[in-house]
Design a protein around this motif. Structure first.
Motif, mmCIF file in Angstrom:
data_model
loop_
_atom_site.group_PDB
_atom_site.id
_atom_site.type_symbol
_atom_site.label_atom_id
_atom_site.label_comp_id
_atom_site.label_asym_id
_atom_site.label_seq_id
_atom_site.Cartn_x
_atom_site.Cartn_y
_atom_site.Cartn_z
ATOM 1 N N HIS A 23 0.835 -1.203 0.000
ATOM 2 C CA HIS A 23 0.000 0.000 0.000
ATOM 3 C C HIS A 23 0.873 1.258 0.000
ATOM 4 N N LEU A 24 1.938 1.252 0.795
ATOM 5 C CA LEU A 24 2.844 2.396 0.823
ATOM 6 C C LEU A 24 3.475 2.616 -0.548
ATOM 7 N N HIS A 59 -6.539 4.142 -1.485
ATOM 8 C CA HIS A 59 -6.989 3.564 -0.225
ATOM 9 C C HIS A 59 -6.632 2.084 -0.173
ATOM 10 N N ALA A 60 -6.980 1.471 0.959
ATOM 11 C CA ALA A 60 -6.609 0.070 1.180
ATOM 12 C C ALA A 60 -7.388 -0.883 0.283
ATOM 13 N N SER A 67 -15.280 5.026 -3.684
ATOM 14 C CA SER A 67 -16.319 5.635 -2.850
ATOM 15 C C SER A 67 -15.770 6.779 -2.000
ATOM 16 N N LYS A 68 -14.767 6.486 -1.192
ATOM 17 C CA LYS A 68 -14.192 7.509 -0.322
ATOM 18 C C LYS A 68 -13.348 8.487 -1.125
ATOM 19 N N GLY A 69 -12.687 7.990 -2.146
ATOM 20 C CA GLY A 69 -11.833 8.864 -2.939
ATOM 21 C C GLY A 69 -12.595 9.985 -3.604
ATOM 22 N N VAL A 151 -4.684 9.291 -11.815
ATOM 23 C CA VAL A 151 -3.507 8.457 -11.579
ATOM 24 C C VAL A 151 -3.714 7.565 -10.357
ATOM 25 N N GLY A 152 -4.261 8.135 -9.287
ATOM 26 C CA GLY A 152 -4.490 7.345 -8.080
ATOM 27 C C GLY A 152 -5.431 6.184 -8.323
#
Length: 370
Positions: A23-24, A59-60, A67-69, A151-152
């Motif tokens: 994730h990092l 996100h994880a 959704s959160k993004g 990109v994310g």
């Protein structure tokens, strides 16, 4: 050196640690890629919002990325527009900063934004203090944000989309190991003659296990969420992980029974002397064997302990007339319930996560200690 090598090997084989590392790495990759596109490819004047937006949306899980993004992206866009409007009205001043923070915190309280007040406030402050004078700059910042978002999303979906199955399985594996270890320690303590502080320590360890179970529940829920919108084939299994939920409930029962057992022991000041050898020796032996079987995920051994416990109960019923029968019954029921609960967990051994086959390379001449 041998102990250090062992710790490093344990870390390299730990899927929970590798999940965090992955994730990092993906977060850094998304942020750096967004920066390169905004700064070097498109040559935007102030491209800092591109990596900022990328950091917000990785996100994880893939589902949470969408959704959160999107909530965080909306918060970023609102912050850019809000800072521009306040800056053009009041300029860069103390009053402008105060007004921006008040408006940002109020807008951030809107439920649809998912309590992103801090994101709006911090982004707005950065935009306000770095310039707001031209429409071109406003468009540039919105374009920066769009680049970071794209990109994310792309990095989190395309580059090994996260699936928390292995992480959750490893957490559950550790819990049944800890339950088995605690049972073995209780049996050993009773054999040596335990003190009140020993019983208190056992009860405290069951509370620690409760915390581990809460963490495992969270990881299973995250694994279930990670299966949503995830293109990987193993994701199908985690969309409805009822088997995992059942195993967690059984481990919860085992921990509760162990705590009850320890509390019963805490009410007895002289266990062997009070119980008598006819009860103490067989029961303590079965408790230790149950712990070793639970820690080793050996359903056959747990079944064998169950049969021994049944035979032992029948023998006591036929021959024993001790005044300690209520204690005998409580301890037998506790152990029976622990064995039954952990037997189902041990039978599900294939659900566990296998440790990754990664180790520090053996240096020539570095012979293991023998």
């Amino acid at each position: 050196m041998g102990r250090l090598r062992e710790r490093i090997d344990d870390r390299l084989g730990d899927p929970i640690w590798w999940n965090d590392v992955l994730h990092l790495a993906k977060t850094v990759l998304a942020a750096v890629t967004a920066w390169v596109i905004a700064a070097s490819v498109l040559d935007l004047p102030q491209p800092f919002l591109a990596p900022w937006a990328a950091l917000l949306v990785v996100h994880a899980t893939v589902y949470r990325t969408f959704s959160k993004g999107f909530q965080q992206v909306a918060a970023t866009v609102v912050a850019v527009l809000l800072a521009t409007a306040v800056g053009e009205t009041l300029g860069l001043s103390t009053a402008a900063v105060a007004l921006l923070l008040v408006l940002a915190l109020l807008v951030g309280a809107v439920p649809w934004l998912g309590a992103e007040a801090t994101t709006i406030a911090t982004t707005g402050l950065v935009v306000l203090t770095t310039g707001f004078e031209s429409d071109v700059l406003l468009i540039s910042r919105l374009l920066d944000t769009a680049i970071g978002v794209a990109v994310g999303l792309l990095v989190n979906v395309v580059v090994w989309p996260p699936l928390g199955r292995r992480t959750a399985a490893e957490a559950m594996d550790r819990i049944d190991d800890e339950i088995g270890e605690l049972l073995v320690d209780i049996a050993g303590g009773l054999g040596d003659g335990c003190q009140e502080e020993d019983v208190t320590g056992w009860i405290d360890r069951t509370r620690d296990l409760d915390g581990d179970l809460e963490h495992a529940w969270a990881l299973v829920r995250q694994a279930q969420e990670s299966a949503r919108m995830n293109p990987r084939r193993p994701a199908r299994e985690m969309k409805n992980p009822e088997q995992w939920h059942e195993l967690l409930r059984r481990m919860e029962q085992a921990v509760a029974e162990t705590r009850s057992l320890a509390r019963t022991l805490g009410g007895q000041q002289a266990h062997r002397e009070t119980w008598g050898e006819a009860f103490a020796d067989p029961w303590i032996s079965m408790l230790g064997d149950a712990g070793r079987a639970a820690g080793g995920a050996d359903p056959a051994a747990l079944t064998e302990v169950r049969h021994r416990l049944e035979a032992f109960t029948e023998e006591l019923r036929a021959t024993e007339r001790s005044a300690e029968w209520p204690i005998y019954g409580a301890l037998i029921i506790n152990l029976r319930n622990i064995v039954d609960a952990m037997g189902k967990v041990a039978e599900a051994h294939p659900i566990r996560g296998n440790r990754l086959p990664l180790q520090v390379p053996q240096i020539r001449g570095d012979a293991p200690a023998g």
